[in-house]
Scaffold this active site. Sequence first.
Site, PDB file in Angstrom:
ATOM      1  N   ASP A 194       2.580   3.831   2.196  1.00  0.00           N
ATOM      2  CA  ASP A 194       1.036   4.803   2.155  1.00  0.00           C
ATOM      3  C   ASP A 194       0.724   5.350   3.524  1.00  0.00           C
ATOM      4  O   ASP A 194       0.307   4.705   4.452  1.00  0.00           O
ATOM      5  CB  ASP A 194       0.720   3.113   2.281  1.00  0.00           C
ATOM      6  CG  ASP A 194       0.624   2.217   1.538  1.00  0.00           C
ATOM      7  OD1 ASP A 194       1.424   2.141   0.592  1.00  0.00           O
ATOM      8  OD2 ASP A 194      -0.733   2.312   0.756  1.00  0.00           O
TER       9      ASP A 194
ATOM     10  N   HIS B 299       7.192   2.784  -3.949  1.00  0.00           N
ATOM     11  CA  HIS B 299       5.848   3.062  -3.977  1.00  0.00           C
ATOM     12  C   HIS B 299       4.715   3.952  -4.583  1.00  0.00           C
ATOM     13  O   HIS B 299       4.374   4.726  -4.501  1.00  0.00           O
ATOM     14  CB  HIS B 299       4.372   2.689  -2.355  1.00  0.00           C
ATOM     15  CG  HIS B 299       3.117   2.245  -2.257  1.00  0.00           C
ATOM     16  ND1 HIS B 299       2.316   3.358  -3.222  1.00  0.00           N
ATOM     17  CD2 HIS B 299       2.785   1.897  -2.178  1.00  0.00           C
ATOM     18  CE1 HIS B 299       1.559   2.669  -2.336  1.00  0.00           C
ATOM     19  NE2 HIS B 299       1.348   1.113  -2.223  1.00  0.00           N
TER      20      HIS B 299
ATOM     21  N   HIS C 172      -4.348  -4.075   2.276  1.00  0.00           N
ATOM     22  CA  HIS C 172      -4.047  -3.283   1.057  1.00  0.00           C
ATOM     23  C   HIS C 172      -3.946  -4.610   0.439  1.00  0.00           C
ATOM     24  O   HIS C 172      -2.607  -4.860   0.616  1.00  0.00           O
ATOM     25  CB  HIS C 172      -3.464  -1.546   0.639  1.00  0.00           C
ATOM     26  CG  HIS C 172      -5.125  -1.321   0.905  1.00  0.00           C
ATOM     27  ND1 HIS C 172      -4.689   1.033   1.893  1.00  0.00           N
ATOM     28  CD2 HIS C 172      -6.366  -0.882   1.650  1.00  0.00           C
ATOM     29  CE1 HIS C 172      -5.859   0.934   1.839  1.00  0.00           C
ATOM     30  NE2 HIS C 172      -6.939   0.536   1.905  1.00  0.00           N
TER      31      HIS C 172
ATOM     32  N   ASP D 139      -1.769  -4.511  -2.529  1.00  0.00           N
ATOM     33  CA  ASP D 139      -1.413  -4.802  -2.981  1.00  0.00           C
ATOM     34  C   ASP D 139       0.047  -4.848  -1.777  1.00  0.00           C
ATOM     35  O   ASP D 139       1.613  -4.639  -2.348  1.00  0.00           O
ATOM     36  CB  ASP D 139      -1.080  -3.338  -3.290  1.00  0.00           C
ATOM     37  CG  ASP D 139      -0.788  -1.231  -2.888  1.00  0.00           C
ATOM     38  OD1 ASP D 139      -2.411  -2.001  -1.691  1.00  0.00           O
ATOM     39  OD2 ASP D 139      -0.259  -0.034  -2.665  1.00  0.00           O
ATOM     40  N   HIS D 140      -0.423  -4.731  -0.875  1.00  0.00           N
ATOM     41  CA  HIS D 140       0.526  -5.569   0.481  1.00  0.00           C
ATOM     42  C   HIS D 140       0.578  -6.774   1.305  1.00  0.00           C
ATOM     43  O   HIS D 140       1.563  -7.684   1.676  1.00  0.00           O
ATOM     44  CB  HIS D 140       1.046  -3.837   1.066  1.00  0.00           C
ATOM     45  CG  HIS D 140       1.149  -2.950   1.101  1.00  0.00           C
ATOM     46  ND1 HIS D 140       2.430  -1.799   1.033  1.00  0.00           N
ATOM     47  CD2 HIS D 140       0.050  -2.026   0.668  1.00  0.00           C
ATOM     48  CE1 HIS D 140       1.856  -1.232   0.211  1.00  0.00           C
ATOM     49  NE2 HIS D 140       0.547  -1.072  -0.360  1.00  0.00           N
TER      50      HIS D 140
ATOM     51  N   HIS E  45      -2.646   5.867   7.023  1.00  0.00           N
ATOM     52  CA  HIS E  45      -3.825   6.459   5.737  1.00  0.00           C
ATOM     53  C   HIS E  45      -5.049   5.359   6.248  1.00  0.00           C
ATOM     54  O   HIS E  45      -5.666   5.737   7.018  1.00  0.00           O
ATOM     55  CB  HIS E  45      -2.382   4.931   5.066  1.00  0.00           C
ATOM     56  CG  HIS E  45      -2.368   4.063   4.072  1.00  0.00           C
ATOM     57  ND1 HIS E  45      -2.804   4.934   3.234  1.00  0.00           N
ATOM     58  CD2 HIS E  45      -2.909   3.085   3.580  1.00  0.00           C
ATOM     59  CE1 HIS E  45      -3.115   4.157   1.848  1.00  0.00           C
ATOM     60  NE2 HIS E  45      -2.878   3.549   2.604  1.00  0.00           N
TER      61      HIS E  45
HETATM   62 ZN   LIG Z   1       0.049   0.655  -1.303  1.00  0.00          ZN
HETATM   63 ZN   LIG Z   2      -2.624   1.408   1.226  1.00  0.00          ZN
END
Ligand SMILES: [Zn+2]
Ligand SMILES: [Zn+2]
Length: 308
Positions: A211, A269, A62, A64-65, A140
């Site tokens: 997550d 997070h 994802h 944001d990672h 997730h």
């Molecule tokens: Zn995330």
């Molecule tokens: Zn995620």
Amino acid sequence: MECVLLGSGGMMPMHYRMLTALVVRLKGCNYLFDSGEGTQIGMKASKAGVKSLRVLAVTHLHADHCLGIPGVLMLRAQVENPGPLTIIGPPKIEQFITQTRETLDFTINYNIEFIEWSPDHSEIAYQDESLKILWAPLKHSTFCLGYRIEENHRPGRFLVEQAEKLGIPPGPLRGMLQRGQSIHLDDGTEIRSEQVMGEPRRGRCLAYVVDTEPTENVLRLCDRADMAFIEGMYLPDLEQEARIKQHMTIDDATRIAISANVHQAVLVHISPRYKASDLPELEKTAKSACEKAEMGIDLNRYHIPFPD
Ligand SMILES: [Zn+2]
Ligand SMILES: [Zn+2]
């Protein structure tokens, strides 16, 4: 062993909270967990040092990672002879990085070894002379890994009384025994290291789980960790939203910290819906549920003492 939390946010970087990424420093080496947009800013601000970066472990693909990976790789290419880098992560992490490199046409001056998760891979993703990194799938909206970092065992204590009893004089002979060597006394008696050394002592242990829904694997990864970085994205009133989006609330995180008997839990997070001014409320919620829990703060350093 020290951890530097480069960011504590989730979903998108905010001017008051960078995305969750964690540097673990041990014996002059850095191990980075996740790299969302702007991670290189945190690396620079914390002076974490990209040359000593040995491993980048990615939880999932994802944005944001992982969108910060190209920046971190390029930053590292600016130093001379930085040495090889190992990247561990979910299936397709190699494809993501290779394609990005091809498209952006950037060169790097070091080798990258990729280790991708697969169902038949052992639970140890990586190990070196200082530590092991274990991984396990979480739950997730896309395939996501949680990590556990275990420092290698340390030699046991030198048993002074035992040494006295065996007539080993203070000085270099004792040093040799402590380094695992055998010695001979003046009368020819051989003494082996294990005769004067206690049981090996366990090293320090960390967990990094973000997550995910709360699952058995989250508990396993956090089991008795000296410090666990656990997702605590929402206040408890948004539990339903957390379930739908497969994230964890502060209550989920603190429940895990208690059940897994972690020594200290740092909740990360954090949803961008919470402003910097909301942090005291988040902190109060976490602390009232579990006194060993605290909210993560960008660029905070966490010293991990030996358990004994
Ligand atoms: Zn995330
Ligand atoms: Zn995620």
